[in-house]
Design a protein around this motif. Structure first.
Motif, short mmCIF file in Angstrom:
data_model
loop_
_atom_site.label_atom_id
_atom_site.label_comp_id
_atom_site.label_asym_id
_atom_site.label_seq_id
_atom_site.Cartn_x
_atom_site.Cartn_y
_atom_site.Cartn_z
N LEU A 180 0.90 -1.01 -0.05
CA LEU A 180 0.02 -0.01 0.03
C LEU A 180 0.75 1.24 0.12
O LEU A 180 1.78 1.16 0.86
CB LEU A 180 -1.05 0.15 1.27
CG LEU A 180 -2.14 -1.13 1.07
CD1 LEU A 180 -2.81 -0.95 2.58
CD2 LEU A 180 -2.72 -1.23 0.09
N LYS A 181 0.50 2.30 -0.75
CA LYS A 181 1.28 3.58 -0.74
C LYS A 181 0.91 4.22 0.39
O LYS A 181 0.16 4.05 1.02
CB LYS A 181 0.93 4.15 -1.86
CG LYS A 181 1.29 3.56 -3.31
CD LYS A 181 0.82 4.33 -4.72
CE LYS A 181 1.10 3.41 -5.81
NZ LYS A 181 0.63 4.36 -6.99
N GLN A 182 1.59 5.21 0.71
CA GLN A 182 1.20 6.08 1.85
C GLN A 182 0.02 6.92 1.61
O GLN A 182 -0.34 7.19 0.61
CB GLN A 182 2.38 7.43 1.82
CG GLN A 182 2.13 8.18 3.23
CD GLN A 182 3.24 9.26 3.20
OE1 GLN A 182 4.28 9.22 2.39
NE2 GLN A 182 3.51 9.77 4.36
N GLU A 184 -2.75 5.23 1.37
CA GLU A 184 -3.72 4.54 0.88
C GLU A 184 -4.43 3.48 1.68
O GLU A 184 -3.69 3.05 2.64
CB GLU A 184 -3.09 3.82 -0.44
CG GLU A 184 -3.75 2.89 -1.23
CD GLU A 184 -3.07 2.31 -2.31
OE1 GLU A 184 -3.68 1.77 -3.29
OE2 GLU A 184 -1.94 2.15 -2.20
N LYS A 253 -7.25 6.94 -1.33
CA LYS A 253 -6.10 7.34 -1.54
C LYS A 253 -6.35 8.91 -1.27
O LYS A 253 -7.36 9.54 -2.04
CB LYS A 253 -5.36 7.11 -2.48
CG LYS A 253 -5.62 7.17 -3.88
CD LYS A 253 -4.78 6.68 -4.92
CE LYS A 253 -5.35 6.78 -6.42
NZ LYS A 253 -4.37 5.99 -7.54
#
Length: 259
Positions: A180-182, A184, A253
């Motif tokens: 997972l991206k920041q 997200e 996100k």
């Protein structure tokens, strides 16, 4: 502040009307071109030394097309004009006011997207064999794709610490391969079932949760009592069968707002 002491013409003078008007010169071609505010109007009552207060529950959007917001009916005019009620005092004085509460400017937008491929409520089945012989603390299913993500089920045959050795614990995780991206996070809604091998009376638990980190799962410490499991859900081959049905998978996100 815009005040109609005897009421707006739309009300035929029965109530005091109060509004707030934004100065149009504060709206320029570059941000801010609009403003959001909550409004709270008040009228002073000297008799009880308190303010009569009324507010609009909705946040108002001020822009070039709508510079004025307020309330048509704040206080009955008959109540206000009667000196015995305390709103008019010392030879005809009265006091009106408004709080304009403007939240800080937004710096991020939360963007939510839903997977449209889940209309058929896809399912994943997992068979746990030789259950009575399991000795490990935790067992993990193969990863399975749902809603554009990969997931796993984890089973604790003797339960997690909170289960006190009396319950089977079951949890749903994003697979380790998911990154997972920041800022997200993934939302899922569905059902986890323990199938009854002798009929349709399956044990089903609803799940609705946000996954913000791969290592954090959602589920139940007390999914089913071990005594009930052995009597009802364990088949003659010492096998348990789980089924996971996904109803919704969405992704959220944050995106910075360009100013």
């Amino acid at each position: 502040i815009v005040l109609y002491p005897k009421g707006n013409v739309k009300d035929n003078g029965r109530f005091i009307s109060m509004y707030v008007e934004m100065d149009s010169t504060s709206l320029v071609s570059t941000p801010p071109t609009e403003a959001f505010a909550k409004l709270r109007f008040f009228i002073y009552n000297k008799k009880i030394n308190k303010y009569f207060t009324i507010h609009d529950v909705e946040v108002k959007r001020f822009n070039a097309l709508k510079l004025v917001w307020g309330l048509l009916k704040v206080l009955p005019y008959a109540t206000f004009i009667n000196p015995e009620n305390g709103y008019i005092f010392e030879g005809g004085q009265c006091e009106f006011g408004v709080d304009v509460i403007v939240p800080p400017a937004l710096t991020n937008l939360e963007i939510v997207s839903f997977d449209e491929k889940l209309l058929s409520s896809p399912k994943f089945s997992w068979t746990v064999k030789n259950f009575s012989e399991l000795r490990e603390e935790i067992y993990t299913s193969n990863s399975f794709p749902m809603g554009g993500r990969k997931w796993v089920l984890k089973v604790y045959p003797k339960g997690r610490s909170r289960a006190d050795g009396k319950y089977l614990s079951v949890f749903l995780y994003l697979a380790d391969s998911e990154i997972l991206k920041q800022d997200e996070k993934i939302f899922m809604q569905g059902i986890v079932r323990l199938l009854n091998p002798f009929g349709s009376n399956h044990l089903a638990h609803q799940i609705s949760c946000w996954h913000e980190e791969v290592k954090n799962g959602w589920g139940w410490d007390n999914f089913v009592r071990l005594a009930e499991l052995e009597q009802t859900y364990l088949d003659k081959e010492d096998t348990l069968k789980f089924e996971t049905e996904f109803k919704v998978v969405s992704e959220a996100k944050y995106s910075p707002i360009n100013t």
